[in-house]
Scaffold this motif. Structure first.
Motif, mmCIF file in Angstrom:
data_model
loop_
_atom_site.group_PDB
_atom_site.id
_atom_site.type_symbol
_atom_site.label_atom_id
_atom_site.label_comp_id
_atom_site.label_asym_id
_atom_site.label_seq_id
_atom_site.Cartn_x
_atom_site.Cartn_y
_atom_site.Cartn_z
ATOM 1 N N ARG A 1 -30.254 20.949 -20.831
ATOM 2 C CA ARG A 1 -31.066 19.813 -20.389
ATOM 3 C C ARG A 1 -32.147 20.258 -19.409
ATOM 4 N NH1 ARG A 1 -28.047 15.265 -17.038
ATOM 5 N NH2 ARG A 1 -28.170 16.905 -15.461
ATOM 6 N N GLN B 1 -30.107 9.905 -14.996
ATOM 7 C CA GLN B 1 -28.957 10.729 -15.344
ATOM 8 C C GLN B 1 -28.436 11.481 -14.116
ATOM 9 O OE1 GLN B 1 -29.608 13.261 -18.800
ATOM 10 N NE2 GLN B 1 -31.083 11.793 -19.627
ATOM 11 N N GLU C 1 -24.763 11.133 -12.142
ATOM 12 C CA GLU C 1 -23.874 12.273 -11.930
ATOM 13 C C GLU C 1 -23.547 12.475 -10.455
ATOM 14 O OE1 GLU C 1 -25.934 15.483 -13.755
ATOM 15 O OE2 GLU C 1 -25.729 14.671 -15.776
#
Length: 219
Positions: A149, A204, A208
């Motif tokens: 990513r 994202q 996390e």
């Protein structure tokens, strides 16, 4: 000497004096006009030099802004790639690249035109998210997915953002071949795409960072 002779003599003297004085006045006026013209030429030359210096200073600033943006992106990417190989890079290299960009961006904010500032601001936020990506690289079993990513971000949207900045700076300097109307449409589309990708990645990363199952992070 009779009256006629005296009158002629006086007229001659007066004519001579008049011619001398008139010539002196004309000479003075010509000198003043020449001095004014020389002063105007000097002012124009100084104005041209100031304009040239301003353009050169702008070029230098833009060059440094472009260079530090590229260096910052590359420094982040290098950390990700090294970490994926199990290597550790000197963290001061990344921090130095981050600080160099921040300094140039701060200076450029006082110079950039509105449309170029929009590009630089979007890139600045995107580089900040990239820095967070590097700092949040995991060490657990999901590390390979995180590396993929991160690599996709630095080689994809962020690379496009640095390219967009370069084109925008060149356009502002008048050295880019893009037609202004076409460039404006492309700029808006590119900034929108970069902002969208950055916001998605930022969400994202935020998810996390949140505690799992109601647990609380200790200080």
């Amino acid at each position: 000497m009779d009256v006629t002779t005296l009158a002629v003599a006086l007229i001659g003297v007066a004519g001579t004096l008049g011619g001398t004085l008139g010539g002196a006045a004309l000479s003075q006026r010509a000198s003043r006009a020449e001095a004014r013209e020389q002063s105007l030429r000097t002012d124009r030359q100084r104005e041209q030099e100031r304009a040239e210096q301003a353009v050169q200073a702008k070029r230098d600033l833009y060059a440094l802004l472009n260079t530090t943006a590229r260096a910052y992106r590359i420094a982040c990417r290098d950390v990700v790639e090294a970490s994926a190989r199990g290597e550790v890079l000197d963290p001061s290299l990344l921090d130095a690249a981050k600080e160099a960009w921040a300094e140039q961006y701060s200076l450029a904010q006082m110079t950039l035109a509105g449309d170029v500032l929009d590009v630089a601001s979007s890139l600045n936020r995107s580089l900040g998210v990239g820095y967070s990506v590097v700092k949040q690289l995991p060490s657990g079993s999901d590390r390979q997915a995180a590396y993929r990513r991160a690599t996709a971000w630095f080689m994809g949207p962020l690379s496009d953002g640095v390219y967009l900045l370069r084109v925008a700076l060149r356009q502002d300097l008048g050295v880019e071949a893009e037609v202004e109307a076409e460039f404006e449409r492309w700029r808006l589309e590119a900034v929108t795409a970069l902002d969208s990708a950055r916001n998605s990645l930022a969400r994202q990363l935020e998810a996390e960072r949140r505690p799992v199952n109601g647990s609380v992070d200790l200080p």
